[in-house]
Each structure stands twice: as structure tokens, then as C-alpha cells.
Design an enzyme around this catalytic site. Sequence first.
Site, PDB file in Angstrom:
ATOM      1  CE  LYS A  42       5.617  -4.294  -5.438  1.00  0.00           C
ATOM      2  NZ  LYS A  42       4.551  -4.920  -6.148  1.00  0.00           N
ATOM      3  N   PRO A  59       9.553  -0.500  -0.826  1.00  0.00           N
ATOM      4  CG  PRO A  59       8.116  -2.191  -0.153  1.00  0.00           C
ATOM      5  CD  PRO A  59       8.672  -0.869   0.277  1.00  0.00           C
ATOM      6  CG  ASP A  61       4.380  -0.164  -6.564  1.00  0.00           C
ATOM      7  OD1 ASP A  61       4.555   1.075  -6.567  1.00  0.00           O
ATOM      8  OD2 ASP A  61       3.417  -0.690  -5.994  1.00  0.00           O
ATOM      9  CG  HIS A  63       0.847   2.168  -8.145  1.00  0.00           C
ATOM     10  ND1 HIS A  63      -0.090   2.608  -9.042  1.00  0.00           N
ATOM     11  CD2 HIS A  63       0.695   0.834  -8.052  1.00  0.00           C
ATOM     12  CE1 HIS A  63      -0.802   1.577  -9.471  1.00  0.00           C
ATOM     13  NE2 HIS A  63      -0.344   0.486  -8.888  1.00  0.00           N
TER      14      HIS A  63
END
Length: 107
Positions: A42, A59, A61, A63
Amino acid sequence: VNSAAIILGNGGRSWLEALRGSDKSQEEVRESLLQLPGVGPKVADCIALFSLDKFACVPIDTHVWQLVEREYKHIITGGTKTLTKRVYAEISSYFLGAFGPYCGWGL
């Protein structure tokens, strides 16, 4: 501190500028950044997207992972419940195909 020493050992600013160059693929840039202590997928993709002009880096993550599980579950093969290296690559590839070369800015 260790990452800074490695960057300086690799050529400092010129090494970073070379990573930014158009002749480097996002995979090459990511792999180079992953050699730095404390840099995972990430963070490598964040650096590549926001500092090295690799706009196709997404990226991923928690979420984004939750969004994928909720809205795009069909893109994940093998029914995994964790964000493995393979799943990370599948998600990145899907977003590139679906949203094009600037997909990193879409999330």
C-alpha cells in the site's frame, strides 16, 4: 532512518527521479520501493501514485478492501477472506482494466 540510508546508497534523488521516469513500469517501481524497510504494497503504491506519477497504482487499504468485498466480490478468485499478495494484484489489475490508466486517482 534505514530507508533513507538505502535511498542515499542507491543514488538519492537521482534514484527517485529514475523511478519516476516514463521508462519504468509501475511493477518495477513498486518492487524497488518494497525493498525499503517498512514499505509494504500500500505504501509503495501511495508513493508511486502521489510522488512518482504512476497513476495506475491503486493503494489498497482496509477501506478499498471493504469496498471490493461489498461491490466487486466477483473479481476475487479462490474465496479468500484476507488481502494476500495475489488478491492485491487481482484487485489492482481489475481496477486498471475497468477504469483505465488513471485508476489510482479514482479511489
